[in-house]
Write a protein that holds these residues in place. Structure first.
Motif, PDB file in Angstrom:
ATOM      1  N   PHE A 175       0.827  -1.045   0.372  1.00 36.82           N
ATOM      2  CA  PHE A 175       0.526   0.289   0.456  1.00 36.82           C
ATOM      3  C   PHE A 175       1.202   0.714  -0.125  1.00 36.82           C
ATOM      4  CE2 PHE A 175       0.942  -1.177   4.393  1.00 36.82           C
ATOM      5  CZ  PHE A 175       1.039  -0.029   4.968  1.00 36.82           C
ATOM      6  N   ARG A 176       0.449   2.645  -0.409  1.00 41.65           N
ATOM      7  CA  ARG A 176       0.815   3.548  -0.562  1.00 41.65           C
ATOM      8  C   ARG A 176       0.926   4.703   0.737  1.00 41.65           C
ATOM      9  NH1 ARG A 176       5.315   4.478  -3.951  1.00 41.65           N
ATOM     10  NH2 ARG A 176       5.595   6.525  -4.201  1.00 41.65           N
ATOM     11  N   ASN A 177       2.585   4.607   0.581  1.00 39.69           N
ATOM     12  CA  ASN A 177       2.878   5.644   1.558  1.00 39.69           C
ATOM     13  C   ASN A 177       2.817   7.501   1.306  1.00 39.69           C
ATOM     14  OD1 ASN A 177       3.309   6.608   4.687  1.00 39.69           O
ATOM     15  ND2 ASN A 177       3.562   4.337   5.156  1.00 39.69           N
ATOM     16  N   ILE A 178       3.433   7.909   1.931  1.00 39.24           N
ATOM     17  CA  ILE A 178       3.712   9.582   1.681  1.00 39.24           C
ATOM     18  C   ILE A 178       4.860   9.582   0.691  1.00 39.24           C
ATOM     19  CG2 ILE A 178       5.442   9.626   2.982  1.00 39.24           C
ATOM     20  CD1 ILE A 178       4.304  12.844   3.312  1.00 39.24           C
ATOM     21  N   ALA A 179       5.204   8.958   0.045  1.00 39.57           N
ATOM     22  CA  ALA A 179       6.850   8.559  -1.023  1.00 39.57           C
ATOM     23  C   ALA A 179       7.369   7.284  -0.786  1.00 39.57           C
ATOM     24  CB  ALA A 179       7.760   9.662  -0.246  1.00 39.57           C
ATOM     25  N   TRP A 180       6.115   6.049  -0.597  1.00 44.14           N
ATOM     26  CA  TRP A 180       7.149   4.514  -0.892  1.00 44.14           C
ATOM     27  C   TRP A 180       6.058   3.981  -0.159  1.00 44.14           C
ATOM     28  CZ3 TRP A 180       8.791   7.972   2.794  1.00 44.14           C
ATOM     29  CH2 TRP A 180       8.449   7.948   4.295  1.00 44.14           C
ATOM     30  N   ASP A 181       5.960   2.571  -0.871  1.00 45.45           N
ATOM     31  CA  ASP A 181       5.263   1.057  -0.432  1.00 45.45           C
ATOM     32  C   ASP A 181       5.553   0.772   0.582  1.00 45.45           C
ATOM     33  OD1 ASP A 181       4.228   2.762  -2.758  1.00 45.45           O
ATOM     34  OD2 ASP A 181       4.493   0.751  -4.081  1.00 45.45           O
ATOM     35  N   ASN A 182       4.801   0.292   1.314  1.00 48.11           N
ATOM     36  CA  ASN A 182       4.746  -0.987   2.684  1.00 48.11           C
ATOM     37  C   ASN A 182       4.441  -1.924   2.369  1.00 48.11           C
ATOM     38  OD1 ASN A 182       4.258   2.179   4.327  1.00 48.11           O
ATOM     39  ND2 ASN A 182       4.966   0.531   5.746  1.00 48.11           N
ATOM     40  N   ALA A 183       4.845  -3.154   2.387  1.00 52.00           N
ATOM     41  CA  ALA A 183       4.598  -4.111   2.001  1.00 52.00           C
ATOM     42  C   ALA A 183       3.929  -5.041   3.503  1.00 52.00           C
ATOM     43  CB  ALA A 183       6.038  -4.794   2.215  1.00 52.00           C
ATOM     44  N   GLY A 184       3.189  -5.450   3.249  1.00 48.63           N
ATOM     45  CA  GLY A 184       2.617  -6.515   4.039  1.00 48.63           C
ATOM     46  C   GLY A 184       1.391  -7.756   3.553  1.00 48.63           C
ATOM     47  N   ILE A 185       1.057  -8.349   4.610  1.00 50.05           N
ATOM     48  CA  ILE A 185       0.254 -10.297   3.944  1.00 50.05           C
ATOM     49  C   ILE A 185      -1.362  -9.434   5.071  1.00 50.05           C
ATOM     50  CG2 ILE A 185       0.782 -12.495   4.470  1.00 50.05           C
ATOM     51  CD1 ILE A 185       3.387 -11.810   4.947  1.00 50.05           C
ATOM     52  N   PHE A 236      10.454   2.105   6.279  1.00 51.81           N
ATOM     53  CA  PHE A 236      12.034   0.829   6.413  1.00 51.81           C
ATOM     54  C   PHE A 236      12.689   0.165   7.079  1.00 51.81           C
ATOM     55  CE2 PHE A 236      10.536   5.963   7.204  1.00 51.81           C
ATOM     56  CZ  PHE A 236      11.845   6.734   6.264  1.00 51.81           C
ATOM     57  N   GLN A 237      11.562  -0.920   6.993  1.00 51.90           N
ATOM     58  CA  GLN A 237      12.044  -1.754   7.597  1.00 51.90           C
ATOM     59  C   GLN A 237      11.679  -2.720   6.594  1.00 51.90           C
ATOM     60  OE1 GLN A 237      11.437  -1.907  11.703  1.00 51.90           O
ATOM     61  NE2 GLN A 237      11.254   0.119  11.896  1.00 51.90           N
ATOM     62  N   GLY A 238      11.957  -4.143   7.211  1.00 47.90           N
ATOM     63  CA  GLY A 238      11.300  -4.915   6.385  1.00 47.90           C
ATOM     64  C   GLY A 238      11.435  -5.136   4.701  1.00 47.90           C
ATOM     65  N   GLU A 239      10.788  -5.571   4.672  1.00 47.31           N
ATOM     66  CA  GLU A 239       9.697  -5.522   2.477  1.00 47.31           C
ATOM     67  C   GLU A 239       9.168  -3.938   2.154  1.00 47.31           C
ATOM     68  OE1 GLU A 239       9.784 -10.113   1.199  1.00 47.31           O
ATOM     69  OE2 GLU A 239       7.746  -9.244   2.021  1.00 47.31           O
ATOM     70  N   SER A 240       9.165  -3.287   3.548  1.00 45.19           N
ATOM     71  CA  SER A 240       8.574  -1.953   2.841  1.00 45.19           C
ATOM     72  C   SER A 240      10.004  -0.921   2.721  1.00 45.19           C
ATOM     73  CB  SER A 240       8.020  -1.424   4.088  1.00 45.19           C
ATOM     74  OG  SER A 240       7.117  -2.424   4.631  1.00 45.19           O
ATOM     75  N   GLY A 241       9.060   0.393   1.706  1.00 45.00           N
ATOM     76  CA  GLY A 241      10.368   1.102   1.317  1.00 45.00           C
ATOM     77  C   GLY A 241      10.840   2.606   2.360  1.00 45.00           C
ATOM     78  N   GLY A 242      11.424   3.015   1.877  1.00 44.21           N
ATOM     79  CA  GLY A 242      11.685   4.049   2.781  1.00 44.21           C
ATOM     80  C   GLY A 242      13.896   3.870   2.448  1.00 44.21           C
ATOM     81  N   ALA A 243      14.164   5.259   3.331  1.00 45.93           N
ATOM     82  CA  ALA A 243      15.783   5.105   3.149  1.00 45.93           C
ATOM     83  C   ALA A 243      16.053   6.210   4.406  1.00 45.93           C
ATOM     84  CB  ALA A 243      16.289   4.882   1.527  1.00 45.93           C
ATOM     85  N   PRO A 244      17.320   5.830   5.023  1.00 44.51           N
ATOM     86  CA  PRO A 244      18.559   5.018   4.700  1.00 44.51           C
ATOM     87  C   PRO A 244      16.883   3.889   5.675  1.00 44.51           C
ATOM     88  CG  PRO A 244      18.146   6.458   6.297  1.00 44.51           C
ATOM     89  CD  PRO A 244      17.437   7.246   5.646  1.00 44.51           C
ATOM     90  N   ARG A 245      17.661   3.037   5.537  1.00 42.44           N
ATOM     91  CA  ARG A 245      17.539   1.222   6.487  1.00 42.44           C
ATOM     92  C   ARG A 245      17.560   1.484   7.871  1.00 42.44           C
ATOM     93  NH1 ARG A 245      13.461  -0.109   3.693  1.00 42.44           N
ATOM     94  NH2 ARG A 245      13.318  -1.634   4.195  1.00 42.44           N
ATOM     95  N   TYR A 246      16.709   1.000   8.451  1.00 39.21           N
ATOM     96  CA  TYR A 246      16.026   0.855  10.190  1.00 39.21           C
ATOM     97  C   TYR A 246      16.507   1.859  10.488  1.00 39.21           C
ATOM     98  CZ  TYR A 246      18.490  -3.314   7.431  1.00 39.21           C
ATOM     99  OH  TYR A 246      18.966  -4.362   7.072  1.00 39.21           O
ATOM    100  N   ILE A 247      15.473   2.826  10.111  1.00 37.34           N
ATOM    101  CA  ILE A 247      15.149   4.184  10.612  1.00 37.34           C
ATOM    102  C   ILE A 247      13.540   3.701  11.642  1.00 37.34           C
ATOM    103  CG2 ILE A 247      13.556   6.277  10.583  1.00 37.34           C
ATOM    104  CD1 ILE A 247      15.163   6.977   7.958  1.00 37.34           C
ATOM    105  N   GLU A 248      13.652   3.662  13.465  1.00 34.18           N
ATOM    106  CA  GLU A 248      12.487   3.500  14.022  1.00 34.18           C
ATOM    107  C   GLU A 248      12.637   4.459  14.932  1.00 34.18           C
ATOM    108  OE1 GLU A 248       9.809   1.692  16.050  1.00 34.18           O
ATOM    109  OE2 GLU A 248      11.419   0.437  15.085  1.00 34.18           O
TER     110      GLU A 248
END
Length: 308
Positions: A8-18, A70-82
């Motif tokens: 699904f679309r987030n503000i500027a990237w896609d999130n991955a889900g099941i 920014f985590q798992g298979e979802s988009g966003g960079a850099p990775r591992y932002i919490e």
């Protein structure tokens, strides 16, 4: 069980889900639907999806378990932002997506979160009124954990170090990504770690018990300032009004779910709120161990049926 990988679309990237579907799913019907939020450093394939998500789908709900931005298979960079602000905002986009599905009853959407996901679920429900009921499984207030736990009660020193690292990266230094856990339980004990939550987290994430490719247990150090200043329970006395069920074990550890559970039930404005203490079990027992999970689900499933 019937599942479907989605984005699904987030503000500027896609999130991955099941999406997890109940048995005998009928796309012409409308179903109560639950978002299942994974813990800090986790992913959709771990406890949020393969334990609680699976059980809720078997109980007749549609469930969406998704990877944080920014985590798992979802988009966003850099990775591992919490970042708690981004983690909670993910939920709004998840609900936007669910509302496009003809078999989702948009008036009957609940949320369940585990560990940090529990704190996030309680927090986002305050301002996301499309959420009708909330379950927190061994939920943790991530801001409090950062200040009192990872920062050792000295958040200003950590914030100064985070600031220096961010300035260095802005000037061209390599990104600093830290692993929040030791490499193994043995390594943790050798380093003098005695806290039950850290050692059991390592056993869950770093062994075949719970390891998954997307569950990195890592964080970008220079982006931790936002979490330091965040409070999952801020304004809960006024804004948290949905029915809530908070589940904790009675073996407290350093991550603080035991104390956080008591605090949010005391503070929430909800007319209907319940605290279940699962006796004899710890934070990570509630991730995947059969008996405590069974006791939790015996409350969770009727709670959602009654309140959705």
């Amino acid at each position: 069980m019937n599942t479907q990988k989605i984005t699904f679309r987030n503000i500027a990237w896609d999130n991955a889900g099941i999406l997890l579907f109940p048995e005998n799913f009928d796309e012409n019907k409308k179903y109560e639907t639950i978002i299942s939020m994974h813990p800090i450093g986790s992913c959709k394939e771990q406890t949020a999806g393969n334990v609680y998500g699976k059980a809720l789908a078997e109980a007749g709900f549609i469930v969406l378990a998704f990877d944080a931005s920014f985590q798992g298979e979802s988009g966003g960079a850099p990775r591992y932002i919490e970042n708690p602000h981004l983690r909670t905002e993910d939920v709004r986009y998840a609900i936007d997506y669910l509302e496009t599905l003809p078999y989702v009853n948009a008036d009957k959407i609940g949320i369940l979160g585990i560990c940090g996901g529990g704190g996030y679920s309680l927090n986002i429900a305050m301002t996301e009124r499309r959420i009708k009921a909330v379950v927190s499984i061994t939920g943790v207030n991530f801001g409090r954990l950062l200040r009192d736990g990872f920062a050792g009660g000295n958040p200003m020193e950590v914030l100064d170090n985070v600031t220096k690292q961010r300035s260095a990266e802005a000037a061209g230094a390599d990104l600093l990504t830290i692993n929040m856990l030791p490499d193994s339980v043995e390594a943790g004990k050798e380093a003098g770690i005695k806290d039950i939550d850290v050692l059991e987290a390592t056993d869950y994430y770093k062994t075949s018990r719970g390891h998954a490719e997307g569950g990195a247990t890592s964080a970008v150090y220079s982006h931790m300032a936002a979490g330091m200043g965040w409070d999952a329970f801020y304004l809960s006395e006024t804004l948290l009004t949905q029915p809530i069920l908070v589940i904790i074990g009675d073996k407290p550890g350093g991550f603080g779910a035991y104390r956080d559970g008591f605090e949010i039930v005391r503070r929430a404005a909800s007319q209907k709120k319940e605290l279940l203490i699962v006796e004899g079990y710890s934070h990570y027992d509630l991730y995947d161990q059969p008996e405590p999970v069974k006791q939790a689900l015996e409350k969770v499933i009727p709670f959602f049926r009654e309140n959705l």
